[in-house]
Scaffold this motif. Structure first.
Motif, PDB file in Angstrom:
ATOM      1  N   PHE A   1      -5.546 -14.602  -8.521  1.00 51.81           N
ATOM      2  CA  PHE A   1      -5.526 -13.149  -8.390  1.00 51.81           C
ATOM      3  C   PHE A   1      -5.924 -12.805  -6.965  1.00 51.81           C
ATOM      4  O   PHE A   1      -6.697 -13.524  -6.332  1.00 51.81           O
ATOM      5  N   LEU A   2      -5.358 -11.726  -6.460  1.00 51.51           N
ATOM      6  CA  LEU A   2      -5.630 -11.310  -5.093  1.00 51.51           C
ATOM      7  C   LEU A   2      -6.975 -10.607  -5.037  1.00 51.51           C
ATOM      8  O   LEU A   2      -7.225  -9.647  -5.766  1.00 51.51           O
ATOM      9  N   HIS A   3      -7.880 -11.108  -4.190  1.00 55.41           N
ATOM     10  CA  HIS A   3      -9.207 -10.525  -4.035  1.00 55.41           C
ATOM     11  C   HIS A   3      -9.572 -10.544  -2.567  1.00 55.41           C
ATOM     12  O   HIS A   3      -9.589 -11.607  -1.939  1.00 55.41           O
ATOM     13  N   ASP A   4      -9.846  -9.397  -2.005  1.00 55.79           N
ATOM     14  CA  ASP A   4     -10.190  -9.276  -0.587  1.00 55.79           C
ATOM     15  C   ASP A   4      -9.176  -9.968   0.315  1.00 55.79           C
ATOM     16  O   ASP A   4      -9.532 -10.658   1.275  1.00 55.79           O
ATOM     17  N   GLY A   5      -7.906  -9.815  -0.034  1.00 51.17           N
ATOM     18  CA  GLY A   5      -6.839 -10.331   0.813  1.00 51.17           C
ATOM     19  C   GLY A   5      -6.517 -11.804   0.659  1.00 51.17           C
ATOM     20  O   GLY A   5      -5.731 -12.339   1.427  1.00 51.17           O
ATOM     21  N   ARG A   6      -7.127 -12.481  -0.306  1.00 51.39           N
ATOM     22  CA  ARG A   6      -6.782 -13.898  -0.501  1.00 51.39           C
ATOM     23  C   ARG A   6      -6.716 -14.217  -1.985  1.00 51.39           C
ATOM     24  O   ARG A   6      -7.331 -13.555  -2.816  1.00 51.39           O
ATOM     25  N   ASP A   7      -5.957 -15.250  -2.311  1.00 44.12           N
ATOM     26  CA  ASP A   7      -5.824 -15.673  -3.696  1.00 44.12           C
ATOM     27  C   ASP A   7      -7.099 -16.375  -4.151  1.00 44.12           C
ATOM     28  O   ASP A   7      -7.606 -17.258  -3.460  1.00 44.12           O
ATOM     29  N   GLU A   8      -7.620 -15.964  -5.285  1.00 43.11           N
ATOM     30  CA  GLU A   8      -8.811 -16.564  -5.885  1.00 43.11           C
ATOM     31  C   GLU A   8      -8.438 -17.126  -7.249  1.00 43.11           C
ATOM     32  O   GLU A   8      -7.460 -16.704  -7.864  1.00 43.11           O
ATOM     33  N   ARG A   9      -9.252 -18.064  -7.724  1.00 40.53           N
ATOM     34  CA  ARG A   9      -9.077 -18.636  -9.062  1.00 40.53           C
ATOM     35  C   ARG A   9     -10.302 -18.315  -9.902  1.00 40.53           C
ATOM     36  O   ARG A   9     -11.397 -18.096  -9.372  1.00 40.53           O
ATOM     37  N   ALA A  10     -10.136 -18.343 -11.203  1.00 36.49           N
ATOM     38  CA  ALA A  10     -11.251 -18.059 -12.113  1.00 36.49           C
ATOM     39  C   ALA A  10     -12.394 -19.045 -11.912  1.00 36.49           C
ATOM     40  O   ALA A  10     -13.559 -18.701 -12.073  1.00 36.49           O
ATOM     41  N   SER A  11     -12.073 -20.279 -11.547  1.00 35.28           N
ATOM     42  CA  SER A  11     -13.117 -21.282 -11.345  1.00 35.28           C
ATOM     43  C   SER A  11     -13.648 -21.258  -9.917  1.00 35.28           C
ATOM     44  O   SER A  11     -14.415 -22.137  -9.532  1.00 35.28           O
ATOM     45  N   VAL A  12     -13.243 -20.295  -9.121  1.00 35.62           N
ATOM     46  CA  VAL A  12     -13.660 -20.069  -7.749  1.00 35.62           C
ATOM     47  C   VAL A  12     -13.233 -21.215  -6.838  1.00 35.62           C
ATOM     48  O   VAL A  12     -12.277 -21.085  -6.103  1.00 35.62           O
ATOM     49  N   ILE A  13     -13.940 -22.330  -6.872  1.00 29.06           N
ATOM     50  CA  ILE A  13     -13.590 -23.446  -5.991  1.00 29.06           C
ATOM     51  C   ILE A  13     -13.242 -24.692  -6.785  1.00 29.06           C
ATOM     52  O   ILE A  13     -13.338 -25.798  -6.303  1.00 29.06           O
ATOM     53  N   GLY A  14     -12.852 -24.506  -8.007  1.00 28.61           N
ATOM     54  CA  GLY A  14     -12.435 -25.633  -8.832  1.00 28.61           C
ATOM     55  C   GLY A  14     -13.533 -26.089  -9.756  1.00 28.61           C
ATOM     56  O   GLY A  14     -14.651 -26.336  -9.335  1.00 28.61           O
ATOM     57  N   GLY A  15     -13.217 -26.144 -11.004  1.00 28.04           N
ATOM     58  CA  GLY A  15     -14.160 -26.623 -12.001  1.00 28.04           C
ATOM     59  C   GLY A  15     -13.653 -27.901 -12.625  1.00 28.04           C
ATOM     60  O   GLY A  15     -12.483 -28.249 -12.487  1.00 28.04           O
ATOM     61  N   ARG A  16     -14.541 -28.579 -13.303  1.00 26.22           N
ATOM     62  CA  ARG A  16     -14.131 -29.794 -14.023  1.00 26.22           C
ATOM     63  C   ARG A  16     -14.040 -29.458 -15.510  1.00 26.22           C
ATOM     64  O   ARG A  16     -14.760 -28.598 -16.010  1.00 26.22           O
ATOM     65  N   MET A  17     -13.151 -30.122 -16.175  1.00 28.21           N
ATOM     66  CA  MET A  17     -12.985 -29.930 -17.610  1.00 28.21           C
ATOM     67  C   MET A  17     -14.166 -30.552 -18.337  1.00 28.21           C
ATOM     68  O   MET A  17     -14.553 -31.681 -18.058  1.00 28.21           O
ATOM     69  N   LEU A  18     -14.737 -29.814 -19.275  1.00 27.04           N
ATOM     70  CA  LEU A  18     -15.812 -30.344 -20.122  1.00 27.04           C
ATOM     71  C   LEU A  18     -15.136 -31.040 -21.306  1.00 27.04           C
ATOM     72  O   LEU A  18     -15.084 -30.523 -22.415  1.00 27.04           O
ATOM     73  N   LYS A  19     -14.616 -32.246 -21.040  1.00 29.67           N
ATOM     74  CA  LYS A  19     -13.784 -32.959 -22.011  1.00 29.67           C
ATOM     75  C   LYS A  19     -14.517 -33.328 -23.288  1.00 29.67           C
ATOM     76  O   LYS A  19     -13.904 -33.442 -24.340  1.00 29.67           O
ATOM     77  N   ASP A  20     -15.833 -33.487 -23.208  1.00 24.15           N
ATOM     78  CA  ASP A  20     -16.599 -33.876 -24.397  1.00 24.15           C
ATOM     79  C   ASP A  20     -16.531 -32.853 -25.513  1.00 24.15           C
ATOM     80  O   ASP A  20     -16.698 -33.196 -26.675  1.00 24.15           O
ATOM     81  N   ILE A  21     -16.288 -31.591 -25.184  1.00 24.19           N
ATOM     82  CA  ILE A  21     -16.295 -30.552 -26.219  1.00 24.19           C
ATOM     83  C   ILE A  21     -14.937 -30.338 -26.866  1.00 24.19           C
ATOM     84  O   ILE A  21     -14.828 -29.652 -27.860  1.00 24.19           O
ATOM     85  N   ILE A  22     -13.901 -30.953 -26.292  1.00 29.67           N
ATOM     86  CA  ILE A  22     -12.539 -30.765 -26.805  1.00 29.67           C
ATOM     87  C   ILE A  22     -12.286 -31.721 -27.946  1.00 29.67           C
ATOM     88  O   ILE A  22     -12.539 -32.912 -27.844  1.00 29.67           O
ATOM     89  N   ALA A  23     -11.769 -31.166 -29.040  1.00 28.22           N
ATOM     90  CA  ALA A  23     -11.491 -31.979 -30.244  1.00 28.22           C
ATOM     91  C   ALA A  23     -10.383 -32.960 -30.005  1.00 28.22           C
ATOM     92  O   ALA A  23      -9.532 -32.792 -29.200  1.00 28.22           O
TER      93      ALA A  23
END
Length: 173
Positions: A151-173
């Motif tokens: 999404f465009l925020h202050d003139g640049r594309d941003e992501r929900a995880s900001v700078i990249g998140g890791r998947m919490l694979k242990d919680i996925i069935a």
């Protein structure tokens, strides 16, 4: 019951929206003071719990009974926890270092606990996860490629995880 009426109605509406194919539904729960208890923590949380516990339990039961829980991710949480020590005598401050979010359905392992805090609930002691990791995991469970969602925020594309998140694979069935 009058105490739970508003939140129960909101949960019923959420279930009806899910039944009709709405992909994202957000329900806000809490009394007029919400959950942000910098003062009067005990009375604030007692009132909010009394208003929300039965409606959210009924929503989960209703979704399961109708065969919708497996395909519906329910996320319950906020943006931080609360410190275990008092703030000005009867409230608590924000705590980003140890907090609880729970999820049900939608591809998460039932009954699984990820992480723990110290004995007073101030610091995470195992299963460390950042909010951006939670965002990445939620987006994955929703079938969204978080790297492609910007999404465009202050003139640049941003992501929900900001700078990249890791998947919490242990919680996925």
């Amino acid at each position: 019951h009058e105490t739970t009426q508003r939140n129960a109605r909101n949960c019923l509406l959420a279930r009806r929206l899910v039944e009709r194919g709405v992909r994202f539904v957000q329900v806000y729960m809490g009394s007029g003071t919400q959950w942000d208890a910098h003062t009067n923590l005990d009375s604030n949380h007692e009132a909010n719990c009394a208003e929300t516990d039965k409606p959210i339990a009924a929503l989960l039961t209703d979704l399961k009974r109708r065969g919708l829980l497996d395909s519906t991710l329910v996320v319950w949480g906020g943006e931080f926890g609360r410190t275990p020590m008092s703030e000005s005598g009867n409230g608590r401050d924000h705590n980003p270092f140890g907090f609880t979010t729970w999820m049900a359905g939608g591809g998460v392992k039932p009954g699984y606990t990820f992480g723990a805090t110290d004995e007073i609930g101030l610091w995470a002691t195992e299963g460390f996860g950042h909010v951006r990791d939670l965002h990445t995991t939620i987006l994955h469970l929703m079938g969204v490629n978080e790297e492609a969602l910007t999404f465009l925020h202050d003139g640049r594309d941003e992501r929900a995880s900001v700078i990249g998140g890791r998947m919490l694979k242990d919680i996925i069935a």
